[in-house]
Scaffold this active site. Structure first.
Site, PDB file in Angstrom:
ATOM      1  N   SER A  36       0.822  -1.212   0.000  1.00 21.68           N
ATOM      2  CA  SER A  36       0.000   0.000   0.000  1.00 21.68           C
ATOM      3  C   SER A  36       0.855   1.260   0.000  1.00 21.68           C
ATOM      4  O   SER A  36       0.386   2.328  -0.365  1.00 21.68           O
ATOM      5  CB  SER A  36      -0.936   0.005   1.220  1.00 21.68           C
ATOM      6  OG  SER A  36      -0.171   0.142   2.400  1.00 21.68           O
ATOM      7  N   SER A 126       8.741   3.303  18.349  1.00 19.04           N
ATOM      8  CA  SER A 126       9.369   4.572  17.976  1.00 19.04           C
ATOM      9  C   SER A 126       9.678   5.408  19.209  1.00 19.04           C
ATOM     10  O   SER A 126       8.948   5.379  20.207  1.00 19.04           O
ATOM     11  CB  SER A 126       8.395   5.327  17.072  1.00 19.04           C
ATOM     12  OG  SER A 126       8.794   6.658  16.913  1.00 19.04           O
ATOM     13  N   ALA A 127      10.722   6.215  19.098  1.00 16.35           N
ATOM     14  CA  ALA A 127      11.067   7.158  20.158  1.00 16.35           C
ATOM     15  C   ALA A 127       9.972   8.208  20.335  1.00 16.35           C
ATOM     16  O   ALA A 127       9.981   8.946  21.316  1.00 16.35           O
ATOM     17  CB  ALA A 127      12.384   7.844  19.828  1.00 16.35           C
ATOM     18  N   THR A 128       9.045   8.253  19.394  1.00 19.44           N
ATOM     19  CA  THR A 128       7.925   9.192  19.500  1.00 19.44           C
ATOM     20  C   THR A 128       7.132   8.949  20.789  1.00 19.44           C
ATOM     21  O   THR A 128       6.485   9.857  21.296  1.00 19.44           O
ATOM     22  CB  THR A 128       7.021   9.090  18.237  1.00 19.44           C
ATOM     23  OG1 THR A 128       6.151  10.212  18.209  1.00 19.44           O
ATOM     24  CG2 THR A 128       6.198   7.841  18.192  1.00 19.44           C
ATOM     25  N   TYR A 151      -0.789   8.594  14.942  1.00 13.86           N
ATOM     26  CA  TYR A 151       0.333   7.702  14.613  1.00 13.86           C
ATOM     27  C   TYR A 151       1.098   7.326  15.888  1.00 13.86           C
ATOM     28  O   TYR A 151       1.337   6.151  16.176  1.00 13.86           O
ATOM     29  CB  TYR A 151       1.283   8.386  13.606  1.00 13.86           C
ATOM     30  CG  TYR A 151       2.653   7.766  13.567  1.00 13.86           C
ATOM     31  CD1 TYR A 151       2.875   6.561  12.907  1.00 13.86           C
ATOM     32  CD2 TYR A 151       3.727   8.359  14.243  1.00 13.86           C
ATOM     33  CE1 TYR A 151       4.126   5.974  12.920  1.00 13.86           C
ATOM     34  CE2 TYR A 151       4.976   7.775  14.255  1.00 13.86           C
ATOM     35  CZ  TYR A 151       5.177   6.590  13.595  1.00 13.86           C
ATOM     36  OH  TYR A 151       6.410   5.993  13.603  1.00 13.86           O
ATOM     37  N   LYS A 155       1.589   3.603  18.143  1.00 10.03           N
ATOM     38  CA  LYS A 155       2.845   2.977  18.619  1.00 10.03           C
ATOM     39  C   LYS A 155       2.710   2.631  20.108  1.00 10.03           C
ATOM     40  O   LYS A 155       3.091   1.544  20.540  1.00 10.03           O
ATOM     41  CB  LYS A 155       4.041   3.911  18.386  1.00 10.03           C
ATOM     42  CG  LYS A 155       4.419   4.079  16.928  1.00 10.03           C
ATOM     43  CD  LYS A 155       4.903   2.775  16.306  1.00 10.03           C
ATOM     44  CE  LYS A 155       5.203   2.872  14.833  1.00 10.03           C
ATOM     45  NZ  LYS A 155       5.288   1.573  14.151  1.00 10.03           N
ATOM     46  N   TYR A 179      12.805   2.960  17.823  1.00 10.28           N
ATOM     47  CA  TYR A 179      13.785   3.564  16.914  1.00 10.28           C
ATOM     48  C   TYR A 179      13.838   5.060  17.125  1.00 10.28           C
ATOM     49  O   TYR A 179      12.802   5.704  17.274  1.00 10.28           O
ATOM     50  CB  TYR A 179      13.393   3.363  15.445  1.00 10.28           C
ATOM     51  CG  TYR A 179      12.964   1.990  15.044  1.00 10.28           C
ATOM     52  CD1 TYR A 179      13.495   0.854  15.644  1.00 10.28           C
ATOM     53  CD2 TYR A 179      12.037   1.840  14.017  1.00 10.28           C
ATOM     54  CE1 TYR A 179      13.087  -0.401  15.241  1.00 10.28           C
ATOM     55  CE2 TYR A 179      11.632   0.592  13.613  1.00 10.28           C
ATOM     56  CZ  TYR A 179      12.153  -0.528  14.220  1.00 10.28           C
ATOM     57  OH  TYR A 179      11.737  -1.755  13.810  1.00 10.28           O
ATOM     58  N   ASN A 200       8.293  13.868   4.053  1.00  9.54           N
ATOM     59  CA  ASN A 200       8.098  14.514   5.355  1.00  9.54           C
ATOM     60  C   ASN A 200       9.399  14.534   6.137  1.00  9.54           C
ATOM     61  O   ASN A 200       9.644  15.425   6.929  1.00  9.54           O
ATOM     62  CB  ASN A 200       7.074  13.724   6.194  1.00  9.54           C
ATOM     63  CG  ASN A 200       5.685  13.807   5.602  1.00  9.54           C
ATOM     64  OD1 ASN A 200       5.225  14.887   5.259  1.00  9.54           O
ATOM     65  ND2 ASN A 200       5.030  12.668   5.462  1.00  9.54           N
TER      66      ASN A 200
END
Ligand code: WQD
Length: 340
Positions: A36, A126-128, A151, A155, A179, A200
């Site tokens: 996708s 993610s480090a987010t 998003y 996570k 990450y 982005n």
């Protein structure tokens, strides 16, 4: 007997690099992707690098029947789950799409892992999840902050799904890798990042500007409270990142986990500013980049970098490549795409 690793989302940027490293470490790999958000470029690149074609299944992990069929066809010892949407801004505009896709696909993977004789599950986090950290560098014990985008929320939620599933079902073991900022490309320049439309992320925007596809890089904000006013990040080379997956998978498969659910930061421990990254790109590739300073981008944190000690000690993994080598590889990949 050789162990088999399923890589969901294996035709994408991170999945393709991980696939190569798994094969080189001696694992059998099954690649599955719904295509996708990518084409076959990276899968074909993997074929060239390893010299043979791996089993490839085009399927959607939101389709439970398809996931069950896959687990029936192959004896899967471990699954690395990448299949997810990943654009922060898009997730704000289309939250339900993100929640349906990212959450359902992972629930299906966990369900299949549980019902097909047990399985090890590695989740690509993610480090987010750390948001704007109060203390730097961040360790795995640093608190997660409320997500600022759907998003980021997916996570956090998927990490929780994995934690809870591992607790309830002894046949599942899990590792979440958080990450930091994965960048670069394989040294062969046969696989790399292939953003659709306007990138982005910083490094694809830099390489596309350098090749002439974009006119000018906007550096979002030069008034942050950092040494040069631009944001600080922990840029991790994609091949180094891929190797961390091999270490984590072998830890699971060889029974070396200390807890049935573990979390590791995957970063270098080295903060680099946007301006430093741009300057390093210019220097190592011998070119000048057209850039200007622009207003801050909403949602950006000022600074985040990892304390990778736990991964260094427990996984026996360490980031090795310099930022310069990584940026040279990213540029070689952009030129490969342009046929130069
Ligand atoms: C890095 C720095 C920007 C573009 C995001 C996700 C994260 C992860 C990786 C996604 C920031 C600056 C960027 C540009 C710029 N997962 N920048 N001009 O935002 O740290 O992390 O990507 O797949 O979850 O949040 O990465 O590469 O977008 O930005 O100045 O054109 O570069 O402001 O300081 P980010 P990024």
């Amino acid at each position: 007997m050789k162990k088999t690793v399923l890589v969901s989302g294996g035709a994408g940027f991170i999945g393709s690099h991980v696939t190569v490293e798994l094969v080189e470490a001696g694992y059998d790999v099954v690649v599955a992707d719904n295509m996708s958000n990518c084409d076959m470029t990276c899968f074909e690149g993997v074929t060239k690098i390893i010299g043979r074609r791996l089993p490839f299944v085009q399927m959607d992990f939101c389709d439970m029947e398809a996931v069950n069929r896959l687990f029936e066809e192959y004896h899967i010892d471990a699954v690395i789950h990448f299949a997810a949407f990943k654009a922060v801004g898009e997730s704000v505009e289309m939250p339900l799409l993100y929640y349906r896709n990212n959450l359902l696909s992972f629930i299906n993977v966990l369900e299949a892992a549980r019902t097909h004789g047990g399985c090890n599950v590695l989740f690509s986090s993610s480090a987010t999840v750390y948001g704007e950290p109060e203390e730097l560098p961040v360790t795995e014990r640093s608190p997660r902050q409320p997500a600022t985008s759907p998003y980021g929320n997916t996570k956090q939620m998927c990490e929780d799904f994995l934690r809870d599933a591992v607790k309830a079902y002894s046949e599942i073991k899990g590792i979440a890798l958080r990450y930091f900022n994965p960048i670069g490309a394989h040294p062969s320049a046969l696989i790399g990042e292939l953003p659709r439309g306007v990138p982005n992320n910083l490094v694809p925007f830099i390489t596309q500007t350098a090749i002439g596809k974009r006119e000018c890089l906007s550096i979002f904000g030069n008034d942050y409270p950092t040494p040069d006013g631009t944001c600080l990040r922990d840029y991790i080379d994609i091949v180094d990142l891929a190797k961390a997956h091999v270490c984590a998978v072998s830890r699971m498969l060889d029974g070396r986990m200390k807890e049935p659910y573990e979390i590791f930061n995957v970063g270098t421990g080295r903060p680099v500013s946007v301006l430093e990254l741009v300057t390093a790109f210019e220097k190592v590739n011998g070119l000048k980049l057209n850039y200007r300073f622009a207003p801050r981008r909403s949602g950006d944190v000022t600074a985040i970098w990892a304390d990778p000690t736990l991964a260094n000690e427990e996984l026996g993994w360490k980031a090795e490549r310099s930022v310069e080598d990584t940026l040279a590889a990213a540029w070689a990949w952009e030129k490969h795409l342009a046929g130069k």
